[in-house]
Design a protein around this motif. Structure first.
Motif, mmCIF file in Angstrom:
data_model
loop_
_atom_site.group_PDB
_atom_site.id
_atom_site.type_symbol
_atom_site.label_atom_id
_atom_site.label_comp_id
_atom_site.label_asym_id
_atom_site.label_seq_id
_atom_site.Cartn_x
_atom_site.Cartn_y
_atom_site.Cartn_z
ATOM 1 N N ARG A 187 0.865 -1.167 0.000
ATOM 2 C CA ARG A 187 0.000 0.000 0.000
ATOM 3 C C ARG A 187 0.907 1.223 0.000
ATOM 4 O O ARG A 187 2.024 1.187 0.511
ATOM 5 N N TYR A 188 0.407 2.328 -0.541
ATOM 6 C CA TYR A 188 1.248 3.502 -0.679
ATOM 7 C C TYR A 188 0.531 4.727 -0.145
ATOM 8 O O TYR A 188 -0.682 4.866 -0.285
ATOM 9 N N ASP A 189 1.308 5.649 0.462
ATOM 10 C CA ASP A 189 0.849 7.019 0.600
ATOM 11 C C ASP A 189 1.438 7.781 -0.590
ATOM 12 O O ASP A 189 2.123 7.199 -1.432
ATOM 13 N N THR A 190 1.168 9.085 -0.678
ATOM 14 C CA THR A 190 1.629 9.793 -1.883
ATOM 15 C C THR A 190 3.155 9.819 -1.971
ATOM 16 O O THR A 190 3.720 9.661 -3.057
ATOM 17 N N ASP A 191 3.838 9.990 -0.826
ATOM 18 C CA ASP A 191 5.301 9.976 -0.871
ATOM 19 C C ASP A 191 5.825 8.605 -1.290
ATOM 20 O O ASP A 191 6.750 8.493 -2.101
ATOM 21 N N GLY A 192 5.240 7.550 -0.745
ATOM 22 C CA GLY A 192 5.667 6.201 -1.117
ATOM 23 C C GLY A 192 5.377 5.897 -2.565
ATOM 24 O O GLY A 192 6.177 5.223 -3.238
ATOM 25 N N LEU A 193 4.250 6.403 -3.057
ATOM 26 C CA LEU A 193 3.925 6.170 -4.459
ATOM 27 C C LEU A 193 4.910 6.892 -5.371
ATOM 28 O O LEU A 193 5.328 6.349 -6.396
ATOM 29 N N ARG A 194 5.297 8.107 -4.997
ATOM 30 C CA ARG A 194 6.296 8.821 -5.807
ATOM 31 C C ARG A 194 7.600 8.024 -5.876
ATOM 32 O O ARG A 194 8.221 7.919 -6.932
ATOM 33 N N ARG A 195 8.023 7.483 -4.736
ATOM 34 C CA ARG A 195 9.264 6.695 -4.730
ATOM 35 C C ARG A 195 9.124 5.442 -5.592
ATOM 36 O O ARG A 195 10.043 5.068 -6.323
ATOM 37 N N ALA A 196 7.960 4.796 -5.497
ATOM 38 C CA ALA A 196 7.749 3.589 -6.290
ATOM 39 C C ALA A 196 7.697 3.909 -7.778
ATOM 40 O O ALA A 196 8.220 3.153 -8.611
ATOM 41 N N LEU A 197 7.088 5.035 -8.136
ATOM 42 C CA LEU A 197 7.046 5.434 -9.545
ATOM 43 C C LEU A 197 8.446 5.698 -10.086
ATOM 44 O O LEU A 197 8.719 5.440 -11.268
ATOM 45 N N ALA A 198 9.327 6.184 -9.226
ATOM 46 C CA ALA A 198 10.692 6.474 -9.681
ATOM 47 C C ALA A 198 11.405 5.220 -10.154
ATOM 48 O O ALA A 198 12.297 5.293 -11.015
#
Length: 402
Positions: A187-198
């Motif tokens: 599961r992601y918060d917005t910061d975690g999602l940004r890191r995962a998208l990178a």
């Protein structure tokens, strides 16, 4: 066709005893407690199968045996991950479970902006709203250059929605998008999602397709040897999301996937909702084109809007001609039976469903209510029985491929 029901195992609020009352005979399940990339132990598979059989069902499809994100990215030494996937396949085959659904969607599985959008009559449904998705992408996730991926009119509406939206509405939007597929590990918060998208920087559609081809080359020969059927699930929705490419969205994409490893073991999960959300989709024609490679079907309907938004419709409503689609699947069943194929009867399940009646007061997995899916199964069952009783001859113009 084999009437089936998705059951999430121990995390599912709906019990096998309740499912028994739907009339379904097959269970679609997975070992969601096992981290992505790890081997599914044979004893854990045997225990799940024993529980399913003890309740009077057959475990007809694994959904899903997940593909690790590093395989989708083509990152690092992938030999151990491929070996683990093949070992899980072998363990499933040893326990008699021979149909495996999987997807190749980067990072997020199905994506919605609303988990409880109202529908007439008081029920709710899953919805993908293009304006809200753009608002999240541009203004909440703050993805660089996100505006370039959306039409100007959608961007303007997204700015207006952000300006008028309350903190609670923004929070609900984030929660819906982050849900991904129920049962997923991450599961992601917005910061975690940004890191995962990178981690997907530099991976375009061509690179993702190359990584899918490598995956198929690694696992399809093993599936052939084990007598398994792999069936890829189409992208949901069938469009790029958050800058991530998607390569299993259209009939031409499916042509490429089937040709990447030209084997009956390399097959398709026909999801009428995922494919049907594409503006150019003709589901009966797609089903006819790929009928010999369809190993599993998700039957649901969507109602599309010009800006790319869509919502889950009742199973016999929406934009897909469900009667014509089922007619294709029944014609394919007849063809397989004439050839003496053991996989003539295709497992299907009523996919998603409206949250209605007493389900509204239960804490259920979004999209997977009891009563809404039971309604869908009953409607689909009625169509099948009617076509079997002679209606199939009256559905003209679409024949499955030979």
């Amino acid at each position: 066709m084999i009437e089936s029901w998705r059951w999430y195992g121990e995390i599912d609020p709906i019990s096998l005893d309740e499912i028994a009352q739907t009339g379904a005979s097959g269970i679609v399940s997975a070992l969601h407690q096992i981290p992505y990339g790890a081997v599914w132990p044979r004893d854990a598979i045997a225990a799940r199968r024993a529980r399913i059989r003890g309740a009077g069902f057959d475990w007809v499809v694994v959904e899903s045996l997940p593909v690790h994100e590093r395989i989708k990215q083509g990152a690092g030494d992938l030999a151990p991950l491929f070996a683990n996937y093949r070992q899980s396949m072998a363990n499933l085959a040893a326990e008699g479970v021979r149909t495996i659904c999987y997807n190749f969607m980067p990072l997020l599985d199905w994506t919605r902006t609303d988990l409880a959008a109202p529908v007439p009559g008081g029920a709710t449904c899953l919805r993908f709203d293009a304006v809200r998705m753009a608002a999240f992408d541009i203004h909440l996730l703050l993805r660089p250059d996100a505006e370039a991926d959306w039409p100007d009119a959608t961007c303007a509406q997204a700015r207006a929605w952000i300006g008028a939206g309350s903190p609670a509405e923004r929070e609900a939007l984030c929660a819906a998008i982050m849900s991904g597929m129920p049962g997923a590990v991450d599961r992601y918060d917005t910061d975690g999602l940004r890191r995962a998208l990178a981690d997907y920087d530099g991976i375009d559609a061509a690179a993702l397709r190359a990584n899918l081809k490598r995956f198929l080359a690694e696992v399809v020969p093993t599936a052939d040897e084990l007598g398994l059927r792999l069936c890829i699930h189409p992208d949901d929705p069938p469009r790029d999301i958050l800058g991530l490419p998607r390569v299993v969205s259209t009939a031409s994409d499916l042509d490429w996937v089937m040709g990447a490893e030209d084997s009956p073991a390399n097959g398709l999960t026909l999801c009428s909702g995922s494919l049907g959300a594409h503006p150019d989709a003709d589901l009966p024609a797609i089903a006819a084109r790929f009928a010999p490679r369809i190993h599993f079907a998700h039957l649901r309907n969507v109602r599309k809007e010009p800006d790319g938004s869509f919502e889950e419709a009742a199973h016999l409503d929406g934009d897909t001609d469900m009667v014509a689609l089922i007619a294709v699947l029944l014609a394919e069943r007849s063809r397989r039976r004439a050839e003496g194929r053991p996989d003539a009867d295709i497992p299907f399940r009523p996919d998603h469903g409206h949250h209605m009646l007493s389900d509204r007061s239960r804490d259920l997995i979004p999209g997977y209510p009891l009563i809404g899916r039971l309604r869908g199964l009953a409607e689909l069952r009625g169509v099948i029985r009617a076509l079997e009783h002679g209606g199939l001859e009256r559905v003209k113009g679409i024949e499955p491929s030979s």
